[in-house]
Design an enzyme around this catalytic site. Structure first.
Site, PDB file in Angstrom:
ATOM      1  N   LEU A   7      82.510 -49.063 -54.272  1.00  0.00           N
ATOM      2  CA  LEU A   7      81.441 -48.260 -52.732  1.00  0.00           C
ATOM      3  C   LEU A   7      82.158 -47.932 -52.261  1.00  0.00           C
ATOM      4  CD1 LEU A   7      80.997 -51.982 -52.128  1.00  0.00           C
ATOM      5  CD2 LEU A   7      79.923 -50.394 -53.821  1.00  0.00           C
ATOM      6  N   ARG A  14      84.111 -44.936 -37.730  1.00  0.00           N
ATOM      7  CA  ARG A  14      84.735 -44.931 -36.405  1.00  0.00           C
ATOM      8  C   ARG A  14      86.095 -44.360 -37.135  1.00  0.00           C
ATOM      9  NH1 ARG A  14      85.746 -50.994 -37.767  1.00  0.00           N
ATOM     10  NH2 ARG A  14      84.671 -50.810 -39.842  1.00  0.00           N
ATOM     11  N   GLN A  75      73.523 -43.970 -53.081  1.00  0.00           N
ATOM     12  CA  GLN A  75      72.638 -44.749 -52.615  1.00  0.00           C
ATOM     13  C   GLN A  75      72.153 -44.179 -51.395  1.00  0.00           C
ATOM     14  OE1 GLN A  75      75.260 -47.040 -50.629  1.00  0.00           O
ATOM     15  NE2 GLN A  75      73.868 -48.656 -50.339  1.00  0.00           N
ATOM     16  N   ASP A 105      87.883 -48.367 -49.366  1.00  0.00           N
ATOM     17  CA  ASP A 105      88.973 -47.892 -48.284  1.00  0.00           C
ATOM     18  C   ASP A 105      89.946 -48.855 -48.464  1.00  0.00           C
ATOM     19  OD1 ASP A 105      87.834 -50.982 -47.305  1.00  0.00           O
ATOM     20  OD2 ASP A 105      86.762 -49.334 -45.741  1.00  0.00           O
ATOM     21  N   GLY A 142      85.185 -60.488 -43.082  1.00  0.00           N
ATOM     22  CA  GLY A 142      84.600 -61.722 -44.275  1.00  0.00           C
ATOM     23  C   GLY A 142      85.611 -62.822 -44.183  1.00  0.00           C
ATOM     24  N   ASN A 230      89.539 -47.807 -41.492  1.00  0.00           N
ATOM     25  CA  ASN A 230      88.156 -47.479 -41.051  1.00  0.00           C
ATOM     26  C   ASN A 230      88.511 -46.700 -39.490  1.00  0.00           C
ATOM     27  OD1 ASN A 230      85.812 -49.931 -42.124  1.00  0.00           O
ATOM     28  ND2 ASN A 230      87.972 -51.086 -40.937  1.00  0.00           N
ATOM     29  N   LYS A 320     105.329 -25.229 -55.439  1.00  0.00           N
ATOM     30  CA  LYS A 320     104.560 -25.514 -56.048  1.00  0.00           C
ATOM     31  C   LYS A 320     104.181 -25.211 -56.884  1.00  0.00           C
ATOM     32  CE  LYS A 320     100.731 -23.639 -55.890  1.00  0.00           C
ATOM     33  NZ  LYS A 320      99.765 -22.928 -56.633  1.00  0.00           N
TER      34      LYS A 320
HETATM   35  C1  UD1 Z   1      83.275 -55.404 -45.593  1.00  0.00           C
HETATM   36  C2  UD1 Z   1      82.412 -56.851 -46.802  1.00  0.00           C
HETATM   37  C3  UD1 Z   1      83.538 -58.173 -45.562  1.00  0.00           C
HETATM   38  C4  UD1 Z   1      84.782 -58.194 -46.115  1.00  0.00           C
HETATM   39  C5  UD1 Z   1      85.551 -56.136 -46.091  1.00  0.00           C
HETATM   40  C6  UD1 Z   1      86.736 -56.358 -46.452  1.00  0.00           C
HETATM   41  C7  UD1 Z   1      80.372 -56.950 -46.793  1.00  0.00           C
HETATM   42  C8  UD1 Z   1      79.166 -57.764 -46.012  1.00  0.00           C
HETATM   43  N1  UD1 Z   1      81.437 -57.314 -45.837  1.00  0.00           N
HETATM   44  O1  UD1 Z   1      83.138 -55.394 -44.603  1.00  0.00           O
HETATM   45  O2  UD1 Z   1      83.334 -59.613 -45.983  1.00  0.00           O
HETATM   46  O3  UD1 Z   1      86.098 -58.100 -45.691  1.00  0.00           O
HETATM   47  O4  UD1 Z   1      84.425 -55.512 -46.329  1.00  0.00           O
HETATM   48  O5  UD1 Z   1      86.927 -54.848 -46.071  1.00  0.00           O
HETATM   49  O6  UD1 Z   1      80.143 -56.463 -47.914  1.00  0.00           O
HETATM   50  N2  UD1 Z   1      78.967 -49.296 -48.923  1.00  0.00           N
HETATM   51  C9  UD1 Z   1      78.250 -48.247 -48.960  1.00  0.00           C
HETATM   52  N3  UD1 Z   1      77.144 -48.680 -49.139  1.00  0.00           N
HETATM   53  C10 UD1 Z   1      76.994 -49.636 -48.028  1.00  0.00           C
HETATM   54  C11 UD1 Z   1      77.385 -49.568 -46.700  1.00  0.00           C
HETATM   55  C12 UD1 Z   1      78.779 -49.944 -47.447  1.00  0.00           C
HETATM   56  O7  UD1 Z   1      78.365 -48.351 -49.756  1.00  0.00           O
HETATM   57  O8  UD1 Z   1      75.827 -49.367 -47.721  1.00  0.00           O
HETATM   58  C13 UD1 Z   1      80.225 -49.170 -48.618  1.00  0.00           C
HETATM   59  C14 UD1 Z   1      81.887 -48.565 -48.099  1.00  0.00           C
HETATM   60  O9  UD1 Z   1      81.663 -47.030 -47.608  1.00  0.00           O
HETATM   61  C15 UD1 Z   1      82.988 -49.416 -47.965  1.00  0.00           C
HETATM   62  C16 UD1 Z   1      82.593 -50.762 -48.597  1.00  0.00           C
HETATM   63  O10 UD1 Z   1      81.272 -50.892 -49.001  1.00  0.00           O
HETATM   64  O11 UD1 Z   1      83.805 -48.649 -48.701  1.00  0.00           O
HETATM   65  C17 UD1 Z   1      82.848 -51.397 -47.472  1.00  0.00           C
HETATM   66  O12 UD1 Z   1      81.641 -51.290 -46.675  1.00  0.00           O
HETATM   67  P1  UD1 Z   1      81.997 -51.672 -44.465  1.00  0.00           P
HETATM   68  O13 UD1 Z   1      81.001 -51.001 -43.688  1.00  0.00           O
HETATM   69  O14 UD1 Z   1      83.476 -50.940 -44.140  1.00  0.00           O
HETATM   70  O15 UD1 Z   1      82.291 -53.213 -45.004  1.00  0.00           O
HETATM   71  P2  UD1 Z   1      83.158 -54.272 -43.462  1.00  0.00           P
HETATM   72  O16 UD1 Z   1      82.285 -54.626 -42.459  1.00  0.00           O
HETATM   73  O17 UD1 Z   1      84.410 -53.731 -44.033  1.00  0.00           O
HETATM   74 CA    CA Z   2      85.478 -51.868 -44.565  1.00  0.00          CA
END
Ligand code: UD1
Ligand code: CA
Length: 427
Positions: A7, A14, A75, A105, A142, A230, A320
């Site tokens: 993802l 941030r 997406q 991430d 979470g 983040n 390099k």
């Molecule tokens: C998410 C989890 C949380 C977990 C945490 C761990 C969910 C709802 N929450 O929260 O339970 O503890 O990660 O680090 O899953 N992303 C997409 N598409 C979207 C939204 C997000 O690709 O529509 C990707 C982001 O780029 C990122 C990852 O999903 O790499 C997580 O998204 P982020 O917004 O960082 O979630 P957290 O709030 O950290």
């Molecule tokens: Ca995150």
């Protein structure tokens, strides 16, 4: 072999940056590269789908150029982590194996951990396994909610958690292993009736329970592995964690690192024993440095570098894409790039391999054969070959190949005007 979904569509607000979060780098390698390498090196995954969104062209380009085993899926708009996974449903139509889902991430995740997650998932005959870890300060993650008998019930996001749930220290790392044929249906059934109005990936646990599936957790011991990035502050913190691990590894392998705090070595650099790294060196990318070398202080090694035994790379030397054979010295203030340097070569202070033509944007090679001596302040204009044993006089500007054992001199003859200073001063 299993498939993976990574993802990486989020904007990373941030980070306060124009660059997509997953392309921010540690040792010049994007965060996403760390994840793709860990997934691949787990030995469990043969194909990965990277979900992209914010500045997707940039992420697409990076994946295409570097990872043949992965493709990107757009997406748009980004409606949450569950929605992100749903983007891969079409591609995985008819697939019956497991899928490892992982946030883009968390670059410190280790290949062995991904492997153990899949093995644990199989041993427990689960349909959904969430990788969890224990954090003293679990805020913003979470939380894993377990029943009295320890069974995993659901995952509750910080913003949806009750005061009691907020006290839970076991958190969701964002890494899952799921049986695709049984769970993929969930991604069209998830609801967004939560505090953030998003489709949460985490809701598959509760969905699984309601649909008679088996869910469990695999606890990751070293929570450093799953820290997320983040903000730029967290990027620097994770870089330091990785740095400390790498330095420890080399020290325990017998590499002599004089100043661990000021020495930066990328994860893909191999170094032989009894090599000494003096303070303030920065070594990034993939490199092989053999035993008994001396590097630095203040050396910059930028990747694609292979150095054989008993080589000296001194202060303010930048390398390099350079291969350097044994017993060669490049001791002061030099740049050697896109080059092959033989054995027993001496490269004088201030020597530059001019490898790049900024008009044509073409990079060319410099080849320096065994026993060559290059005088100080020379410029070797590539493509060029200095053949075995040749000498280049100081301040040589070398624009064509030099035959073996010859002397090449390009400087203007020395002129001495005797008494000139006195005449100017009227003495
Ligand atoms: C998410 C989890 C949380 C977990 C945490 C761990 C969910 C709802 N929450 O929260 O339970 O503890 O990660 O680090 O899953 N992303 C997409 N598409 C979207 C939204 C997000 O690709 O529509 C990707 C982001 O780029 C990122 C990852 O999903 O790499 C997580 O998204 P982020 O917004 O960082 O979630 P957290 O709030 O950290
Ligand atoms: Ca995150």
């Amino acid at each position: 072999m299993v498939k993976s979904i990574i993802l990486a569509a989020g904007k990373g607000t941030r980070m306060k940056s124009e660059i997509p979060k997953v392309l921010h780098t540690i040792f010049d390698k994007p965060i996403l590269g760390y994840i793709l390498d860990a997934v691949k090196n787990s030995g469990m995954v043969d194909y990965a789908y990277v979900i992209t969104g914010h500045k997707s062209e940039m992420v697409d380009g990076y994946v295409k150029e570097n990872y043949g085993y992965a493709e990107t899926i757009l997406q748009n708009p980004q409606l949450g982590t569950g929605h992100a996974v749903s983007m891969a449903v079409g591609k995985l139509q008819g697939y019956k194996g497991e899928v490892v889902i992982i946030n883009g991430d968390t670059p410190l995740i280790k290949p062995e951990t991904i492997k153990s997650l899949v093995i644990s998932h199989r041993e427990n005959k689960s349909d959904i396994t969430v990788a969890s870890t224990i954090l003293e300060n679990s805020s913003n993650y979470g939380r894993i909610v377990r029943a009295a008998d320890g069974a995993v019930e659901e995952i509750v996001e910080e913003k949806d958690a009750s005061t009691e749930q907020k006290r839970i220290k076991e958190i969701n790392t964002g890494i899952f292993c799921i049986n695709w044929d049984k769970v993929s249906r969930a991604f069209s059934e998830l609801k967004n009736n939560n505090a953030q109005g998003e489709y949460y990936l985490t809701d598959i646990v509760k969905w699984g329970k309601e649909n008679g599936l088996k869910a469990g957790a695999y606890i990751i011991e070293d929570s450093n592995e799953v820290l997320g990035i983040n903000s730029c502050k967290q990027l620097a913190e994770l870089t330091k964690i990785l740095h400390d691990e790498i330095i420890d590894k080399h020290l325990s392998n017998g590499v002599n690192i004089v100043s661990p705090d000021t020495t930066w070595i990328s994860p893909e650099t191999e170094i032989g024993r009894d090599t000494i790294i003096y303070p303030n060196c920065y070594i990034s990318g993939q490199n092989k440095i053999a035993s008994n070398c001396k590097i630095g202080p203040f050396a910059h090694i930028r990747g694609g570098v292979e150095i054989d035994e008993y080589v000296k790379i001194g202060n303010f030397v930048e390398l390099k894409k350079a291969k350097v054979k044994s017993h060669t010295n490049i001791c002061h203030l030099s740049y050697v790039g896109d080059s092959e340097v033989g054995a027993n070569v001496n490269i004088g202070a201030g020597t530059i391999t001019a490898n790049y033509n900024p008009l044509t944007k073409v990079k060319s090679k410099t080849i320096i054969e065994d026993n060559v001596k290059i005088g100080s302040n020379s410029v070797l204009v590539a493509p060029v070959r200095i053949k075995e044993g040749a000498n280049v006089g100081a301040v040589g500007v070398i624009t064509k190949d030099i035959e073996p054992w010859s002397l090449a001199v390009t400087r203007a003859p020395l002129k001495v005007l005797e008494g000139w200073v006195k005449r100017v001063l009227n003495k």
